[in-house]
Design a protein around this motif. Structure first.
Motif, PDB file in Angstrom:
ATOM      1  N   VAL B  50      35.672  21.037  33.544  1.00  0.00           N
ATOM      2  CA  VAL B  50      34.760  19.894  33.486  1.00  0.00           C
ATOM      3  C   VAL B  50      35.441  18.776  32.705  1.00  0.00           C
ATOM      4  O   VAL B  50      35.794  18.941  31.534  1.00  0.00           O
ATOM      5  CB  VAL B  50      33.436  20.283  32.803  1.00  0.00           C
ATOM      6  CG1 VAL B  50      32.529  19.073  32.686  1.00  0.00           C
ATOM      7  CG2 VAL B  50      32.739  21.383  33.590  1.00  0.00           C
ATOM      8  N   VAL B  51      35.663  17.637  33.374  1.00  0.00           N
ATOM      9  CA  VAL B  51      36.400  16.554  32.717  1.00  0.00           C
ATOM     10  C   VAL B  51      35.492  15.404  32.275  1.00  0.00           C
ATOM     11  O   VAL B  51      35.951  14.442  31.665  1.00  0.00           O
ATOM     12  CB  VAL B  51      37.511  15.975  33.628  1.00  0.00           C
ATOM     13  CG1 VAL B  51      38.542  17.043  33.936  1.00  0.00           C
ATOM     14  CG2 VAL B  51      36.919  15.401  34.896  1.00  0.00           C
ATOM     15  N   GLY B  52      34.209  15.502  32.566  1.00  0.00           N
ATOM     16  CA  GLY B  52      33.309  14.430  32.154  1.00  0.00           C
ATOM     17  C   GLY B  52      32.104  14.375  33.063  1.00  0.00           C
ATOM     18  O   GLY B  52      31.852  15.298  33.844  1.00  0.00           O
ATOM     19  N   SER B  53      31.341  13.295  32.941  1.00  0.00           N
ATOM     20  CA  SER B  53      30.213  13.056  33.831  1.00  0.00           C
ATOM     21  C   SER B  53      30.531  11.841  34.679  1.00  0.00           C
ATOM     22  O   SER B  53      31.097  10.861  34.176  1.00  0.00           O
ATOM     23  CB  SER B  53      28.943  12.803  33.018  1.00  0.00           C
ATOM     24  OG  SER B  53      27.970  12.170  33.827  1.00  0.00           O
ATOM     25  N   ALA B  54      30.159  11.917  35.958  1.00  0.00           N
ATOM     26  CA  ALA B  54      30.420  10.788  36.848  1.00  0.00           C
ATOM     27  C   ALA B  54      29.688   9.533  36.395  1.00  0.00           C
ATOM     28  O   ALA B  54      30.055   8.425  36.771  1.00  0.00           O
ATOM     29  CB  ALA B  54      29.996  11.139  38.275  1.00  0.00           C
ATOM     30  N   LEU B  55      28.642   9.707  35.590  1.00  0.00           N
ATOM     31  CA  LEU B  55      27.822   8.565  35.204  1.00  0.00           C
ATOM     32  C   LEU B  55      28.133   8.038  33.809  1.00  0.00           C
ATOM     33  O   LEU B  55      27.690   6.960  33.445  1.00  0.00           O
ATOM     34  CB  LEU B  55      26.341   8.956  35.259  1.00  0.00           C
ATOM     35  CG  LEU B  55      25.807   9.346  36.630  1.00  0.00           C
ATOM     36  CD1 LEU B  55      24.379   9.852  36.515  1.00  0.00           C
ATOM     37  CD2 LEU B  55      25.875   8.165  37.578  1.00  0.00           C
ATOM     38  N   VAL B  56      28.848   8.845  33.002  1.00  0.00           N
ATOM     39  CA  VAL B  56      29.029   8.477  31.599  1.00  0.00           C
ATOM     40  C   VAL B  56      30.482   8.081  31.361  1.00  0.00           C
ATOM     41  O   VAL B  56      31.400   8.787  31.788  1.00  0.00           O
ATOM     42  CB  VAL B  56      28.651   9.665  30.687  1.00  0.00           C
ATOM     43  CG1 VAL B  56      28.869   9.318  29.224  1.00  0.00           C
ATOM     44  CG2 VAL B  56      27.202  10.066  30.928  1.00  0.00           C
ATOM     45  N   GLY B  57      30.678   6.969  30.671  1.00  0.00           N
ATOM     46  CA  GLY B  57      32.032   6.521  30.364  1.00  0.00           C
ATOM     47  C   GLY B  57      32.703   7.444  29.371  1.00  0.00           C
ATOM     48  O   GLY B  57      32.045   8.193  28.645  1.00  0.00           O
ATOM     49  N   GLN B  58      34.035   7.442  29.350  1.00  0.00           N
ATOM     50  CA  GLN B  58      34.769   8.194  28.328  1.00  0.00           C
ATOM     51  C   GLN B  58      35.907   7.332  27.802  1.00  0.00           C
ATOM     52  O   GLN B  58      36.304   6.345  28.427  1.00  0.00           O
ATOM     53  CB  GLN B  58      35.265   9.533  28.857  1.00  0.00           C
ATOM     54  CG  GLN B  58      36.124   9.468  30.084  1.00  0.00           C
ATOM     55  CD  GLN B  58      36.564  10.880  30.530  1.00  0.00           C
ATOM     56  OE1 GLN B  58      37.710  11.233  30.405  1.00  0.00           O
ATOM     57  NE2 GLN B  58      35.635  11.669  31.054  1.00  0.00           N
ATOM     58  N   ALA B  59      36.399   7.706  26.615  1.00  0.00           N
ATOM     59  CA  ALA B  59      37.392   6.873  25.946  1.00  0.00           C
ATOM     60  C   ALA B  59      38.752   6.988  26.634  1.00  0.00           C
ATOM     61  O   ALA B  59      39.225   8.093  26.907  1.00  0.00           O
ATOM     62  CB  ALA B  59      37.507   7.289  24.483  1.00  0.00           C
ATOM     63  N   PHE B  60      39.366   5.835  26.940  1.00  0.00           N
ATOM     64  CA  PHE B  60      40.735   5.794  27.449  1.00  0.00           C
ATOM     65  C   PHE B  60      41.531   4.849  26.570  1.00  0.00           C
ATOM     66  O   PHE B  60      41.131   3.701  26.366  1.00  0.00           O
ATOM     67  CB  PHE B  60      40.771   5.293  28.900  1.00  0.00           C
ATOM     68  CG  PHE B  60      40.242   6.287  29.888  1.00  0.00           C
ATOM     69  CD1 PHE B  60      41.011   7.385  30.268  1.00  0.00           C
ATOM     70  CD2 PHE B  60      38.974   6.123  30.440  1.00  0.00           C
ATOM     71  CE1 PHE B  60      40.508   8.300  31.189  1.00  0.00           C
ATOM     72  CE2 PHE B  60      38.480   7.033  31.364  1.00  0.00           C
ATOM     73  CZ  PHE B  60      39.253   8.135  31.733  1.00  0.00           C
ATOM     74  N   ALA B  61      42.635   5.338  26.018  1.00  0.00           N
ATOM     75  CA  ALA B  61      43.462   4.487  25.173  1.00  0.00           C
ATOM     76  C   ALA B  61      44.898   4.411  25.672  1.00  0.00           C
ATOM     77  O   ALA B  61      45.626   3.487  25.341  1.00  0.00           O
ATOM     78  CB  ALA B  61      43.437   4.998  23.732  1.00  0.00           C
ATOM     79  N   ALA B  62      45.316   5.406  26.499  1.00  0.00           N
ATOM     80  CA  ALA B  62      46.720   5.459  26.926  1.00  0.00           C
ATOM     81  C   ALA B  62      47.038   4.302  27.860  1.00  0.00           C
ATOM     82  O   ALA B  62      46.191   3.855  28.629  1.00  0.00           O
ATOM     83  CB  ALA B  62      47.001   6.792  27.614  1.00  0.00           C
ATOM     84  N   GLU B  63      48.272   3.840  27.811  1.00  0.00           N
ATOM     85  CA  GLU B  63      48.719   2.730  28.663  1.00  0.00           C
ATOM     86  C   GLU B  63      48.599   3.082  30.142  1.00  0.00           C
ATOM     87  O   GLU B  63      48.422   2.220  30.979  1.00  0.00           O
ATOM     88  CB  GLU B  63      50.196   2.414  28.370  1.00  0.00           C
ATOM     89  CG  GLU B  63      50.459   1.886  26.963  1.00  0.00           C
ATOM     90  CD  GLU B  63      50.166   0.407  26.891  1.00  0.00           C
ATOM     91  OE1 GLU B  63      50.834  -0.376  27.576  1.00  0.00           O
ATOM     92  OE2 GLU B  63      49.236   0.038  26.141  1.00  0.00           O
ATOM     93  N   ALA B  83      28.971  11.058   6.072  1.00  0.00           N
ATOM     94  CA  ALA B  83      29.307   9.691   6.466  1.00  0.00           C
ATOM     95  C   ALA B  83      29.587   9.636   7.967  1.00  0.00           C
ATOM     96  O   ALA B  83      29.823  10.654   8.599  1.00  0.00           O
ATOM     97  CB  ALA B  83      30.533   9.225   5.688  1.00  0.00           C
ATOM     98  N   SER B  84      29.509   8.424   8.535  1.00  0.00           N
ATOM     99  CA  SER B  84      29.895   8.313   9.945  1.00  0.00           C
ATOM    100  C   SER B  84      31.051   7.353  10.090  1.00  0.00           C
ATOM    101  O   SER B  84      31.227   6.434   9.291  1.00  0.00           O
ATOM    102  CB  SER B  84      28.729   7.859  10.824  1.00  0.00           C
ATOM    103  OG  SER B  84      27.653   7.427  10.096  1.00  0.00           O
ATOM    104  N   VAL B  85      31.822   7.595  11.136  1.00  0.00           N
ATOM    105  CA  VAL B  85      32.953   6.724  11.432  1.00  0.00           C
ATOM    106  C   VAL B  85      32.887   6.337  12.899  1.00  0.00           C
ATOM    107  O   VAL B  85      32.182   6.965  13.682  1.00  0.00           O
ATOM    108  CB  VAL B  85      34.302   7.442  11.180  1.00  0.00           C
ATOM    109  CG1 VAL B  85      34.513   7.676   9.704  1.00  0.00           C
ATOM    110  CG2 VAL B  85      34.372   8.739  11.956  1.00  0.00           C
ATOM    111  N   ALA B  86      33.628   5.286  13.261  1.00  0.00           N
ATOM    112  CA  ALA B  86      33.676   4.858  14.653  1.00  0.00           C
ATOM    113  C   ALA B  86      34.162   6.015  15.518  1.00  0.00           C
ATOM    114  O   ALA B  86      35.126   6.689  15.173  1.00  0.00           O
ATOM    115  CB  ALA B  86      34.605   3.664  14.796  1.00  0.00           C
ATOM    116  N   SER B  87      33.451   6.268  16.604  1.00  0.00           N
ATOM    117  CA  SER B  87      33.808   7.364  17.501  1.00  0.00           C
ATOM    118  C   SER B  87      33.451   6.916  18.906  1.00  0.00           C
ATOM    119  O   SER B  87      32.376   7.204  19.408  1.00  0.00           O
ATOM    120  CB  SER B  87      33.024   8.618  17.075  1.00  0.00           C
ATOM    121  OG  SER B  87      33.144   9.618  18.034  1.00  0.00           O
ATOM    122  N   PRO B  88      34.349   6.143  19.559  1.00  0.00           N
ATOM    123  CA  PRO B  88      33.997   5.506  20.832  1.00  0.00           C
ATOM    124  C   PRO B  88      33.590   6.528  21.896  1.00  0.00           C
ATOM    125  O   PRO B  88      34.133   7.625  21.942  1.00  0.00           O
ATOM    126  CB  PRO B  88      35.287   4.790  21.242  1.00  0.00           C
ATOM    127  CG  PRO B  88      36.127   4.709  20.016  1.00  0.00           C
ATOM    128  CD  PRO B  88      35.728   5.848  19.139  1.00  0.00           C
TER     129      PRO B  88
END
Lengths: 563, 196
Positions: B50-63, B83-88
């Motif tokens: 399972v690589v994700g949901s077709a409807l939900v975005g996921q983080a991409f940072a690689a060129e 505490a919380s931190v940024a977690s795209p």
């Protein structure tokens, strides 16, 4: 731009095409002519006891409503506080703090659905279903019962009673809300909304990271949240979440569902008082105010944020806090509908709207939620303005004001005038108290005039029973949980009780025949007067404080000033 | 008040069973039978994973991947759970930035993002955070904007990558509703498919 205009025209046409027959159907429901679930109806009322069928005097009707809402509050409070010990809690969430449970229970019982919590991080499936979904039905049915009783009172001739609360409640739920919600939930599931008792699934993303995606019984809750002008979402960001509003189609259907019942009630009213022109006049006034509000929000968001000029392409408008699949039209039409209708669900973050876009959304609420408004109560709120308008018109020509052949006298005008104090009390006085007590600064994260807008929006939303927010505002503090709770009760019962009293008083009156001297309340002149009354009252009350918030922010933006 | 207690309590109990339990459970049964994939969050599976949901975005940072929109979601700090931190693109805690239009923080963020993209004007959705923090889509302009970078990182012909983007532009529903858009996960899966 052309496609935006076409989408809006399609929306307006479909909304009217749905509202007219739906209004006729609801009139039949409240007249007892719809019987396809008669055995269930009989069983429910039978279990409720012998007194649950007799027609009630307005004060008994109001008391029954209050007792029912109080019981609903108590049950929901207990469910939320005790969710750690209740079933269907796969994530093992602990119970809510008593003050957050107090705020949330009032919020859902009063049809506000203000969310001081993040759904997917705080509430178990049991709380969402047995707690919140139940009140989504029952608070909407309560509002619908009020509208039915008021319409009966306005139509009655020298009668004492205005109907039975329990009968109206059961019929509204069984024949309108439940079938509508089942249908809508299945359409939403088809569009891609999850509907499961599992709480999440894990994925490994293409870049190898772990992503946990929250799930739950979403479609069933979203269906009733839209239909019943509730607005309380399953997820923290409500209908902006791709699983709570997956496609352009689910978005369009949701936007129609937000206004379907409130608009339908205009036509229900026309039928129940035996003069459909009266319902059409109310619909016309609401539709014109809605159109103006939508056009203003759309224009403001289309113009975009001047601070981003040169950095981003201006064609897209202000995209901060908006989703690509809805675009500008889908986001602004929703914003206009959800604030006009006291629904309060959002598909974009109002906090990040341009100052003028946010102002119009806020003003829609501050007008008293009469531009379609909440199911049932939007209509009755509008009738309060009708009473005031015929009174003002009567003053202008020096005749005793009449509406539907009934004399509008001191008692009715006084009761209607009292309700004019509800919004200023809940918004201006409570917001001023919050500022004086020093609680505002800590909760409003944005400095400068926008911080004041966030606070004002919160108290407007609570008093108007809307439930949407400038969501950066941290509402879950002891002060705001308490005072926003008070504002929600004030905004709900501060309207319902006076309008039921007016209905009771009008029901007892004789109906005079129409003469050449009667001021007609169904023509363009009356619609114009009615709109003017609403806007003048709203503007006089709120313009000064709006000048300190959104208007000051707009002026600063144009000067390039940031905070 | 006393005579109203019985109908209030009885109807509240019965409606809790009917609308609070029977209704959502019946819809769950129907949706699971009729739309099993959607009812479970539209998961996307590649080679049994399972690589994700077709409807939900996921983080991409690689060129080498197309990137989605900036996301304002937060997550717990691994070093300090309180505490919380940024977690795209945190799929368990949706959030927008809720920064106001006159916010200096927003102006700075937009400026930084635009600079990272090589200077403006850029498509607006690439420089602004989405409402949910999980927006699965970008505008066609935002996808085309990234073609040169992705093609270079993968050593592919730009025209080939541009053609792939063009084929992934989703039309408006019924030719009218919503906006033209590109699902970033679907596009990146197709890109990976070119390698095979």
């Amino acid at each position: 731009m052309t496609s935006d205009l076409l989408q809006f025209v399609l929306y307006a046409v479909l909304l009217t095409a749905i509202a007219v027959p739906l209004g006729a159907y609801m009139a039949a429901v409240f007249a007892g002519e719809v019987r396809f679930l008669a055995p269930v109806e009989r069983a429910l009322l039978g279990a409720a006891g012998a007194g649950a069928r007799q027609s009630q005097y307005w004060s008994a009707y109001a008391l029954a409503l209050l007792v029912f809402n109080a019981a609903g509050f108590a049950l929901l409070f207990l469910v939320l506080v005790g969710q750690g010990h209740l079933p269907l809690n796969p994530q093992g969430f602990a119970g809510l703090s008593p003050r957050l449970a107090f705020n949330t229970a009032i919020s859902f019982v009063t049809n506000t659905n203000w969310q001081a919590y993040g759904g997917e991080t705080t509430l178990s499936n049991f709380s969402q279903m047995a707690g919140l979904t139940t009140q989504n039905f029952l608070s909407a049915a309560t509002g619908m019962a009020v509208a039915a009783a008021v319409a009966r009172g306005f139509a009655a001739r020298q009668a004492r009673a205005i109907g039975n609360f329990w009968v109206d409640l059961v019929r509204a739920t069984l024949y309108v809300l439940l079938p509508g919600a089942v249908l809508l939930a299945l359409v939403f599931a088809f569009c891609g909304m999850p509907q499961t008792l599992a709480s999440a699934f894990d994925a490994t993303t293409l870049e190898g990271a772990k992503q946990t995606i929250a799930l739950g019984p979403v479609a069933s809750q979203v269906a009733i949240k839209q239909l019943g002008t509730n607005g309380g979402g399953f997820f923290n960001v409500n209908s902006a979440h791709p699983l709570e509003n997956p496609t352009a189609l689910s978005n369009f259907i949701s936007t129609l569902a937000i206004l379907a019942l409130p608009a339908g009630f205009c036509f229900t009213y026309g039928r129940m008082v035996g003069d459909r022109r009266q319902g059409r006049a109310l619909f016309a006034a609401m539709a014109l105010l809605f159109l103006a509000g939508f056009a203003a929000i759309y224009a403001a968001e289309r113009a975009g944020n001047p601070l981003q000029a040169g950095l981003v392409e201006t064609v897209s408008g202000n995209m901060e806090g908006k989703e690509v699949r809805f675009g500008l039209l889908g986001s602004t039409l929703w914003a206009a509908a959800t604030t006009a209708a006291s629904n309060g669900s959002v598909n974009a973050m109002h906090d990040s709207f341009t100052p003028l876009g946010g102002l119009v959304a806020m003003l829609n609420i501050q007008l008293g939620e009469v531009v379609f408004g909440g199911v049932g109560v939007g209509l009755t709120g509008m009738l309060l303005f009708v009473v005031l308008t015929v009174f003002l018109a009567g003053l202008m020509v020096g005749r005793t004001p009449e509406y539907l052949g009934k004399k509008i006298e001191a008692r009715e005008v006084k009761l209607a005038a009292v309700t004019l104090l509800v919004m200023p009390l809940g918004v201006l006085v409570l917001a001023a108290l919050a500022i004086a007590a020093g609680t505002a600064q800590g909760s409003a994260p944005n400095p400068g005039p926008h911080g004041l807008s966030e606070l004002l929006y919160a108290y407007s939303s609570a008093t108007g029973n809307n439930g949407s927010a400038f969501a950066g505002f941290s509402a879950d503090t002891p002060w705001h949980d308490t005072f926003l709770g008070i504002a929600m009760m004030l905004g709900r019962y501060g309207y319902i009780i006076p309008i039921l009293a007016i209905a009771g008083s009008l029901a007892a009156k004789k109906t005079a025949a129409e003469t050449a001297g009667t001021f007609p309340t169904h023509g363009a002149l009356f619609v114009t007067l009615l709109i003017a009354t609403i806007l003048i009252v709203g503007a006089l009350t709120f313009l000064p404080v709006l000048a300190l918030g959104p208007i000051a922010e707009q002026v600063s933006l144009l000067a390039g000033r940031t905070f | 008040m006393i005579p109203h207690l019985r109908p209030a309590l009885v109807l509240l109990a019965l409606f809790t069973l009917l609308t609070g339990l029977a209704y959502p459970l019946a819809i769950t049964g129907l949706a699971q039978a009729a739309f099993p994939s959607a009812a479970n969050g539209s998961p996307v599976t590649v080679e049994g994973r399972v690589v994700g949901s077709a409807l939900v975005g996921q983080a991409f940072a690689a060129e080498r991947y197309f990137h989605g929109r900036p996301s304002a979601t937060m997550g717990p700090d691994p070093n300090d759970p309180s505490a919380s931190v940024a977690s795209p693109y945190n799929g368990a805690s949706s959030a927008g930035s809720n920064l106001g239009p006159s916010s200096a923080a927003l102006a700075d963020e937009v400026r930084t993002r635009v600079a990272a993209l090589g200077g403006g004007p850029v498509p607006a959705d690439l420089a602004t955070a989405s409402a949910s923090g999980l927006d699965p889509d970008v505008s066609p302009g935002a996808a085309l904007f990234q073609v040169a970078r992705v093609a270079k990182a993968r050593g592919l012909d730009e025209a080939l990558v541009r053609g792939l983007v063009t084929r992934h532009i989703m039309a408006r529903t019924f030719g009218l509703l919503g906006e033209l858009r590109v699902n970033v996960l679907a596009l990146n899966l197709a890109l990976d498919g070119l390698d095979h």
